[in-house]
Design a protein around this motif. Structure first.
Motif, PDB file in Angstrom:
ATOM      1  N   ASN A   1       0.831  -1.199   0.000  1.00  0.00           N
ATOM      2  CA  ASN A   1       0.000   0.000   0.000  1.00  0.00           C
ATOM      3  C   ASN A   1       0.875   1.263   0.000  1.00  0.00           C
ATOM      4  O   ASN A   1       2.100   1.177   0.106  1.00  0.00           O
ATOM      5  N   GLU A   2       0.243   2.414  -0.111  1.00  0.00           N
ATOM      6  CA  GLU A   2       0.983   3.672  -0.239  1.00  0.00           C
ATOM      7  C   GLU A   2       1.871   3.958   0.977  1.00  0.00           C
ATOM      8  O   GLU A   2       3.013   4.384   0.822  1.00  0.00           O
ATOM      9  N   GLU A   3       1.362   3.710   2.156  1.00  0.00           N
ATOM     10  CA  GLU A   3       2.171   3.967   3.364  1.00  0.00           C
ATOM     11  C   GLU A   3       3.397   3.056   3.408  1.00  0.00           C
ATOM     12  O   GLU A   3       4.506   3.498   3.723  1.00  0.00           O
ATOM     13  N   GLU A   4       3.200   1.782   3.078  1.00  0.00           N
ATOM     14  CA  GLU A   4       4.324   0.846   3.038  1.00  0.00           C
ATOM     15  C   GLU A   4       5.342   1.270   1.975  1.00  0.00           C
ATOM     16  O   GLU A   4       6.547   1.211   2.211  1.00  0.00           O
ATOM     17  N   TYR A   5       4.842   1.689   0.815  1.00  0.00           N
ATOM     18  CA  TYR A   5       5.730   2.133  -0.259  1.00  0.00           C
ATOM     19  C   TYR A   5       6.559   3.324   0.202  1.00  0.00           C
ATOM     20  O   TYR A   5       7.778   3.349   0.030  1.00  0.00           O
ATOM     21  N   ARG A   6       5.929   4.320   0.785  1.00  0.00           N
ATOM     22  CA  ARG A   6       6.641   5.517   1.241  1.00  0.00           C
ATOM     23  C   ARG A   6       7.655   5.194   2.335  1.00  0.00           C
ATOM     24  O   ARG A   6       8.758   5.733   2.340  1.00  0.00           O
ATOM     25  N   THR A   7       7.293   4.308   3.234  1.00  0.00           N
ATOM     26  CA  THR A   7       8.219   3.907   4.295  1.00  0.00           C
ATOM     27  C   THR A   7       9.432   3.214   3.703  1.00  0.00           C
ATOM     28  O   THR A   7      10.577   3.539   4.026  1.00  0.00           O
ATOM     29  N   TYR A   8       9.184   2.254   2.825  1.00  0.00           N
ATOM     30  CA  TYR A   8      10.282   1.516   2.207  1.00  0.00           C
ATOM     31  C   TYR A   8      11.152   2.437   1.356  1.00  0.00           C
ATOM     32  O   TYR A   8      12.377   2.332   1.367  1.00  0.00           O
ATOM     33  N   LEU A   9      10.533   3.345   0.635  1.00  0.00           N
ATOM     34  CA  LEU A   9      11.272   4.310  -0.174  1.00  0.00           C
ATOM     35  C   LEU A   9      12.200   5.135   0.715  1.00  0.00           C
ATOM     36  O   LEU A   9      13.377   5.331   0.396  1.00  0.00           O
ATOM     37  N   GLY A  10      11.690   5.599   1.839  1.00  0.00           N
ATOM     38  CA  GLY A  10      12.507   6.368   2.771  1.00  0.00           C
ATOM     39  C   GLY A  10      13.667   5.564   3.325  1.00  0.00           C
ATOM     40  O   GLY A  10      14.791   6.068   3.449  1.00  0.00           O
ATOM     41  N   GLU A  11      13.417   4.307   3.652  1.00  0.00           N
ATOM     42  CA  GLU A  11      14.479   3.445   4.176  1.00  0.00           C
ATOM     43  C   GLU A  11      15.559   3.194   3.130  1.00  0.00           C
ATOM     44  O   GLU A  11      16.753   3.233   3.443  1.00  0.00           O
ATOM     45  N   GLU A  12      15.149   2.934   1.911  1.00  0.00           N
ATOM     46  CA  GLU A  12      16.127   2.680   0.852  1.00  0.00           C
ATOM     47  C   GLU A  12      16.927   3.939   0.528  1.00  0.00           C
ATOM     48  O   GLU A  12      18.135   3.866   0.295  1.00  0.00           O
ATOM     49  N   ARG A  13      16.276   5.084   0.514  1.00  0.00           N
ATOM     50  CA  ARG A  13      16.994   6.345   0.307  1.00  0.00           C
ATOM     51  C   ARG A  13      18.035   6.563   1.401  1.00  0.00           C
ATOM     52  O   ARG A  13      19.173   6.927   1.120  1.00  0.00           O
ATOM     53  N   ALA A  14      17.637   6.336   2.642  1.00  0.00           N
ATOM     54  CA  ALA A  14      18.555   6.520   3.768  1.00  0.00           C
ATOM     55  C   ALA A  14      19.734   5.562   3.674  1.00  0.00           C
ATOM     56  O   ALA A  14      20.884   5.946   3.909  1.00  0.00           O
ATOM     57  N   ALA A  15      19.473   4.304   3.329  1.00  0.00           N
ATOM     58  CA  ALA A  15      20.537   3.314   3.220  1.00  0.00           C
ATOM     59  C   ALA A  15      21.488   3.656   2.079  1.00  0.00           C
ATOM     60  O   ALA A  15      22.717   3.571   2.226  1.00  0.00           O
ATOM     61  N   PHE A  16      20.952   4.056   0.936  1.00  0.00           N
ATOM     62  CA  PHE A  16      21.779   4.426  -0.212  1.00  0.00           C
ATOM     63  C   PHE A  16      22.666   5.611   0.151  1.00  0.00           C
ATOM     64  O   PHE A  16      23.875   5.603  -0.108  1.00  0.00           O
ATOM     65  N   ALA A  17      22.094   6.630   0.765  1.00  0.00           N
ATOM     66  CA  ALA A  17      22.858   7.820   1.161  1.00  0.00           C
ATOM     67  C   ALA A  17      23.938   7.442   2.176  1.00  0.00           C
ATOM     68  O   ALA A  17      25.073   7.942   2.097  1.00  0.00           O
ATOM     69  N   TRP A  18      23.612   6.576   3.121  1.00  0.00           N
ATOM     70  CA  TRP A  18      24.590   6.150   4.125  1.00  0.00           C
ATOM     71  C   TRP A  18      25.799   5.509   3.451  1.00  0.00           C
ATOM     72  O   TRP A  18      26.943   5.804   3.803  1.00  0.00           O
ATOM     73  N   VAL A  19      25.562   4.638   2.482  1.00  0.00           N
ATOM     74  CA  VAL A  19      26.671   3.986   1.783  1.00  0.00           C
ATOM     75  C   VAL A  19      27.518   5.014   1.053  1.00  0.00           C
ATOM     76  O   VAL A  19      28.756   4.976   1.114  1.00  0.00           O
ATOM     77  N   LEU A  20      26.886   5.945   0.371  1.00  0.00           N
ATOM     78  CA  LEU A  20      27.657   6.960  -0.359  1.00  0.00           C
ATOM     79  C   LEU A  20      28.500   7.808   0.584  1.00  0.00           C
ATOM     80  O   LEU A  20      29.636   8.164   0.252  1.00  0.00           O
TER      81      LEU A  20
END
Length: 101
Positions: free
Chosen positions: A2-21
């Motif tokens: 659902n939309e809330e799950e999508y937004r949560t997962y999107l935020g987590e993946e963005r944070a993880a990607f930024a952390w690696v960079l």
């Protein structure tokens, strides 16, 4: 998903990607955040395949960004994320408010 799950997962993946960079690519927080937004843009629910970006985890996409295709052959130690990634990069983040990318 659902939309809330999508937004949560999107935020987590963005944070993880930024952390690696930041931690493995010596990028500034601002640059890492900008790259994460570009890598994981918000897509509306009507977009076909909007969840396809999640088929590999942020570690993999960040390693491709930093070291190129086949990074796992040239640098096999990077095939799996370190424990630090699992603990730090995966910390819960708040999803962006509705109406924001």
């Amino acid at each position: 998903m659902n939309e809330e799950e999508y937004r949560t997962y999107l935020g987590e993946e963005r944070a993880a990607f930024a952390w690696v960079l930041e931690h493995h690519g010596s990028r500034t927080p601002a640059e890492a955040h900008a790259r994460a937004l570009a890598r994981y843009p918000y897509e509306p629910a009507s977009a076909p395949y909007r969840e396809l970006v999640f088929h590999d985890e942020a570690w993999h996409w960040a390693m491709l960004h930093l070291h190129g295709a086949r990074y796992w052959h040239d640098r096999p130690e990077l095939l799996h994320p370190p424990r630090e990634y699992e603990h730090q990069a995966r910390r819960p983040v708040s999803p962006p408010p509705p109406g924001t990318p």
